[in-house]
Design a protein around this motif. Structure first.
Motif, mmCIF file in Angstrom:
data_model
loop_
_atom_site.group_PDB
_atom_site.id
_atom_site.type_symbol
_atom_site.label_atom_id
_atom_site.label_comp_id
_atom_site.label_asym_id
_atom_site.label_seq_id
_atom_site.Cartn_x
_atom_site.Cartn_y
_atom_site.Cartn_z
ATOM 1 N N SER A 81 0.694 -1.048 0.093
ATOM 2 C CA SER A 81 -0.091 -0.591 0.314
ATOM 3 C C SER A 81 0.315 1.248 0.155
ATOM 4 C CB SER A 81 -0.515 0.131 1.015
ATOM 5 O OG SER A 81 -0.183 0.272 2.309
ATOM 6 N N PRO A 82 0.318 2.242 -0.792
ATOM 7 C CA PRO A 82 0.895 3.489 -0.252
ATOM 8 C C PRO A 82 1.253 3.912 0.599
ATOM 9 C CG PRO A 82 -1.202 3.891 -0.544
ATOM 10 C CD PRO A 82 -0.976 2.322 -1.397
ATOM 11 N N ALA A 83 0.913 3.616 2.141
ATOM 12 C CA ALA A 83 0.831 3.935 3.564
ATOM 13 C C ALA A 83 0.318 2.782 4.422
ATOM 14 C CB ALA A 83 0.426 5.644 3.769
ATOM 15 N N PRO A 84 0.962 2.917 5.323
ATOM 16 C CA PRO A 84 0.394 1.513 6.393
ATOM 17 C C PRO A 84 -0.748 1.745 6.698
ATOM 18 C CG PRO A 84 2.762 2.442 6.999
ATOM 19 C CD PRO A 84 2.428 3.444 5.739
ATOM 20 N N GLU A 85 -1.533 3.268 6.769
ATOM 21 C CA GLU A 85 -2.763 2.955 7.398
ATOM 22 C C GLU A 85 -3.776 2.943 5.774
ATOM 23 O OE1 GLU A 85 -1.523 6.848 6.526
ATOM 24 O OE2 GLU A 85 -0.527 5.711 7.500
ATOM 25 N N LEU A 86 -3.222 2.942 4.687
ATOM 26 C CA LEU A 86 -4.001 2.959 3.692
ATOM 27 C C LEU A 86 -3.942 1.017 3.100
ATOM 28 C CD1 LEU A 86 -2.658 6.005 1.560
ATOM 29 C CD2 LEU A 86 -5.147 5.811 3.273
ATOM 30 N N GLN A 87 -5.553 1.059 2.331
ATOM 31 C CA GLN A 87 -6.025 -0.413 1.581
ATOM 32 C C GLN A 87 -4.254 -0.466 0.465
ATOM 33 O OE1 GLN A 87 -8.442 -2.273 2.579
ATOM 34 N NE2 GLN A 87 -8.197 -0.917 4.302
ATOM 35 N N PRO A 88 -4.311 -1.618 0.084
ATOM 36 C CA PRO A 88 -3.052 -2.539 -0.417
ATOM 37 C C PRO A 88 -3.792 -1.735 -1.701
ATOM 38 C CG PRO A 88 -4.342 -4.411 1.130
ATOM 39 C CD PRO A 88 -4.620 -3.196 1.367
ATOM 40 N N PHE A 89 -2.660 -1.848 -2.699
ATOM 41 C CA PHE A 89 -2.977 -1.402 -4.160
ATOM 42 C C PHE A 89 -4.184 -2.187 -4.263
ATOM 43 C CE2 PHE A 89 0.191 1.092 -3.647
ATOM 44 C CZ PHE A 89 -0.170 2.250 -4.459
ATOM 45 N N VAL A 90 -3.410 -3.704 -4.319
ATOM 46 C CA VAL A 90 -4.320 -5.148 -5.523
ATOM 47 C C VAL A 90 -4.686 -6.397 -3.844
ATOM 48 C CG1 VAL A 90 -3.642 -4.668 -7.782
ATOM 49 C CG2 VAL A 90 -2.452 -5.688 -6.278
ATOM 50 N N GLU A 91 -5.564 -6.793 -4.224
ATOM 51 C CA GLU A 91 -6.253 -8.069 -3.619
ATOM 52 C C GLU A 91 -5.947 -9.403 -4.265
ATOM 53 O OE1 GLU A 91 -6.001 -7.901 0.269
ATOM 54 O OE2 GLU A 91 -7.061 -6.237 0.697
ATOM 55 N N VAL A 92 -5.698 -10.272 -3.639
ATOM 56 C CA VAL A 92 -5.811 -12.211 -4.087
ATOM 57 C C VAL A 92 -7.552 -11.620 -5.029
ATOM 58 C CG1 VAL A 92 -6.886 -14.252 -3.742
ATOM 59 C CG2 VAL A 92 -4.648 -12.817 -2.738
ATOM 60 N N GLY A 93 -7.582 -11.992 -6.213
ATOM 61 C CA GLY A 93 -9.545 -12.378 -6.353
ATOM 62 C C GLY A 93 -9.382 -10.737 -7.411
ATOM 63 N N GLN A 94 -8.716 -9.874 -7.645
ATOM 64 C CA GLN A 94 -8.963 -8.695 -8.176
ATOM 65 C C GLN A 94 -8.653 -8.168 -9.148
ATOM 66 O OE1 GLN A 94 -7.641 -5.116 -6.415
ATOM 67 N NE2 GLN A 94 -7.967 -4.088 -7.630
ATOM 68 N N ARG A 95 -9.102 -7.979 -10.125
ATOM 69 C CA ARG A 95 -8.883 -7.888 -11.723
ATOM 70 C C ARG A 95 -8.506 -6.742 -11.993
ATOM 71 N NH1 ARG A 95 -9.551 -9.904 -16.398
ATOM 72 N NH2 ARG A 95 -9.933 -8.286 -18.560
ATOM 73 N N VAL A 96 -6.923 -6.711 -12.109
ATOM 74 C CA VAL A 96 -6.338 -5.607 -12.913
ATOM 75 C C VAL A 96 -6.414 -5.343 -14.017
ATOM 76 C CG1 VAL A 96 -4.671 -5.464 -10.576
ATOM 77 C CG2 VAL A 96 -4.366 -7.204 -12.411
ATOM 78 N N GLU A 97 -5.479 -4.654 -14.531
ATOM 79 C CA GLU A 97 -5.313 -3.746 -16.100
ATOM 80 C C GLU A 97 -4.203 -3.442 -16.425
ATOM 81 O OE1 GLU A 97 -7.956 -3.213 -18.276
ATOM 82 O OE2 GLU A 97 -9.831 -4.476 -16.596
ATOM 83 N N ILE A 98 -4.059 -3.109 -17.225
ATOM 84 C CA ILE A 98 -2.292 -2.827 -17.300
ATOM 85 C C ILE A 98 -2.404 -1.867 -17.294
ATOM 86 C CG2 ILE A 98 -0.730 -1.962 -19.939
ATOM 87 C CD1 ILE A 98 -2.180 -4.312 -21.174
#
Length: 143
Positions: A81-98
């Motif tokens: 994540s961008p900071a310890p208190e923030l959510q991760p950029f991506v999670e398992v099961g999440q679809r990502v784009e280029i």
């Protein structure tokens, strides 16, 4: 980038014992890779100790056989994540784009975003947040 800056980067690689360092400045790219001969390896091992080396990264048992690894472009510290208190950029099961940001790798006190180079679904994150990684280490699996 001038020659003095390149020499400074070489000295940093020698002093810290990191395997490689890659720096981009505009269109310029400099990559310094440490050479490991037997003598250097022994000295580094004695000075740094066994605990200083990152541990091998293993995929969890539930990674599909057709999942593709996403590798780290550099050595450094992996952050989800961008900071310890923030959510991760991506999670398992999440679809990502280029172009989607997957994580940050801190290298030489610089925060480097790692972006997806393919479309798919994240199926595993074999790295712990804050873990030291080598260049080329698998940081995600995507399907």
């Amino acid at each position: 980038m001038d020659i003095d800056e390149i020499k400074r980067l070489i000295d940093i690689v020698k002093e810290t014992g990191i395997a490689e360092l890659e720096v981009r400045e505009g269109e310029s790219l400099v990559r310094v890779v440490a050479s490991m001969n037997q003598e250097t390896s022994n000295l580094t091992g004695q000075a740094a100790g066994a605990d200083a080396m990152p541990s091998p990264i293993q995929a969890s048992q539930n990674v599909p056989s057709n999942a593709l690894p996403i590798k780290s472009p550099m050595a450094g510290t992996f952050y989800r994540s961008p900071a310890p208190e923030l959510q991760p950029f991506v999670e398992v099961g999440q679809r990502v784009e280029i172009g989607d940001v997957l994580c940050i790798i801190e290298s030489m006190k610089m925060m480097n975003e790692v972006k997806s180079e393919r479309i798919g679904t994240i199926v595993d994150v074999p790295i712990d947040n804050g873990q030291a990684i080598e260049s080329g280490a698998t940081i995600f699996y995507i399907n």
